[in-house]
Structures are given as C-alpha cells and as structure tokens.
Design an enzyme around this catalytic site. Sequence first.
Site, PDB file in Angstrom:
ATOM      1  N   ASP A  20      -7.643  -3.809 -10.735  1.00  0.00           N
ATOM      2  CA  ASP A  20      -6.553  -4.205  -9.842  1.00  0.00           C
ATOM      3  C   ASP A  20      -6.817  -5.619  -9.326  1.00  0.00           C
ATOM      4  O   ASP A  20      -7.779  -5.856  -8.606  1.00  0.00           O
ATOM      5  CB  ASP A  20      -6.461  -3.221  -8.670  1.00  0.00           C
ATOM      6  CG  ASP A  20      -5.174  -3.366  -7.883  1.00  0.00           C
ATOM      7  OD1 ASP A  20      -4.619  -4.483  -7.837  1.00  0.00           O
ATOM      8  OD2 ASP A  20      -4.725  -2.366  -7.294  1.00  0.00           O
TER       9      ASP A  20
ATOM     10  N   HIS B 106      -2.894  -2.822 -11.113  1.00  0.00           N
ATOM     11  CA  HIS B 106      -2.116  -2.435  -9.931  1.00  0.00           C
ATOM     12  C   HIS B 106      -0.931  -1.610 -10.400  1.00  0.00           C
ATOM     13  O   HIS B 106       0.213  -2.074 -10.458  1.00  0.00           O
ATOM     14  CB  HIS B 106      -1.657  -3.680  -9.177  1.00  0.00           C
ATOM     15  CG  HIS B 106      -1.197  -3.404  -7.780  1.00  0.00           C
ATOM     16  ND1 HIS B 106      -2.036  -2.914  -6.801  1.00  0.00           N
ATOM     17  CD2 HIS B 106       0.018  -3.550  -7.192  1.00  0.00           C
ATOM     18  CE1 HIS B 106      -1.364  -2.776  -5.676  1.00  0.00           C
ATOM     19  NE2 HIS B 106      -0.117  -3.150  -5.884  1.00  0.00           N
TER      20      HIS B 106
ATOM     21  N   SER C 179       0.242   1.090  -2.829  1.00  0.00           N
ATOM     22  CA  SER C 179       0.106  -0.296  -2.413  1.00  0.00           C
ATOM     23  C   SER C 179       0.457  -0.442  -0.927  1.00  0.00           C
ATOM     24  O   SER C 179      -0.158   0.210  -0.080  1.00  0.00           O
ATOM     25  CB  SER C 179       0.957  -1.192  -3.312  1.00  0.00           C
ATOM     26  OG  SER C 179       0.612  -2.541  -3.157  1.00  0.00           O
TER      27      SER C 179
END
Length: 276
Positions: free
Chosen positions: A211, A245, A158
């Site tokens: 995601d 995610h 991320s």
Amino acid sequence: MRLLVAAALISRSAGVRTSAGARALRSVRMSTSAWDRTSLDRATQTITITAAADEPSASIVILHGLGDTAQGWADVAAMWAGALPSARFVLPTAPLLPVTLNGGMRMPAWYDIARLDGDADRQTCDGIGESKATIDALVSREAALVGGAGRVVLAGFSQGGALALYAGLQRESEPLAAVISMSAYLPARGAWSVAPASRGVPVGFFHGDADQVVRPSWADMSVAELRGAQQVAAVSLKTYVGMAHSATQEEISDVAAFMARALGLGPPDAAAGSRL
C-alpha cells in the site's frame, strides 16, 4: 467495487479509481436474494442490503473511502450479506467536502485530508467530529433494530476505516460488537482516547504490504497505539503480501469471518448465495 485513492500520490488529477477490487470480484457470483432486498435512500444516498432474514439479528455498517460513495462497496456488501444472511448491511455516503489533498476539490469525504506523506498523528482531520456524530446516530438507529449496539459492527475502507476506528472506539456506553479497519489507520492520533467502555471491543486491521497510499507502517503504528497506551484488549492485524491500496478475495473472505466471529454467527455460509 470502486476504490478511490488520493490523487496527490498517484497523479495530478482529482483521483484514481483502482480496479483491483473489481478484478477480485469478477469470479464471484452475487447473491440474487441479496440484490432482491437492496434499497436506496435517495435523500442520503444510503444503501441497505439484507439477504434473507426478515428480522435481522445484527447490523454491519460499511464506510467507503475518500471520493467514493456507498455504491462503491455495494457489490462486496451483497456478497457478505449472502454469506451472513442474518445480518443487514448499511452503507452510508459521505457529504461533499473540499479536500485539501486534492487541491480543494469537493468530493465525498468524511473529513478533510491535508497530506498523506507525513506522520499519521500530525493530521488535523477537520470535519471528522461532524462525521462521527452522523455515524453515531446511524449506529443508534441500527442498534434499535437489531437488539443493541453489541449487535452492530462498524467497518470501513481507507478514510472510512479511519472514521470507523474514531467513532467506534469512543463510545462511552453500549460498545459495538467489533470495529474493522481495511487499509486504514488511527486518525488524529494523540487528540482523542479510546473510551474505557470500548476497550474490550475486538478491532481487526486488514492491510496490504504494498500500500503506497496508507502506508503499512501507519497500520503498525495504529495497532501498537491501541494495544499499548489505549489498552484495547483484542487487536489483530492481517497483512496481505503484494496487496496495494485495494482489496482481494482473500481479504474479503477474512473480513467476513471476522464479522461472523464477532457477532457469534458461526462460519460464513458460502452456500447462502455468495461465494467468498
């Protein structure tokens, strides 16, 4: 593994720790030797893990995501260390910064994020330059230990993956062995360029098609930018069906294989103490 996602897209709280990564690891037996060789620098909250090699031949730096710490990826790094016993794994922790996206709350962050609902190239990414300098210094220290920057892989999840791309691809000399982006994107697109010396660095993107925090289209856009205008020679993208995610066992194994190829270590050794 604790993976913190931006709360503005999930809830009104400061953040939500997803459990998908932890679920993916429940059936994985950690390497005892890896944990026996784990150290914590309390001043910087940096974790270092080595599985077997007294003199490791490579170093892999793992950057966590927004709101997390080095501890959030320690379990995965221990698995990777067991599978790649000649490498050492270094996990720094980001400084505490106010994050606009989360109402100005201070949390571990590599840079400020104002929003994640627009175009990736419209982000200001305040503070990313300072974090780049920190990672550059860390990479230099690791390079001196393992025989040069060409024996160092820079990876992140991320926001950490975004910083890995930003720092790893601007090296004017001594390019890295590889850069790995997990559920991430090119930050501050249009404000910087890949250094000519780093255009030959293998770059691996790993992203879930479900995601909702860092959109899959951002990964697609980042890959297109690197392959096209930035002239990076070796860019790959692996997409995982149904992955949000977070991370899965399949992705963890794929990343280990990418690291091994980039460093010329051969296939990850599942018998070394970890089952990937």
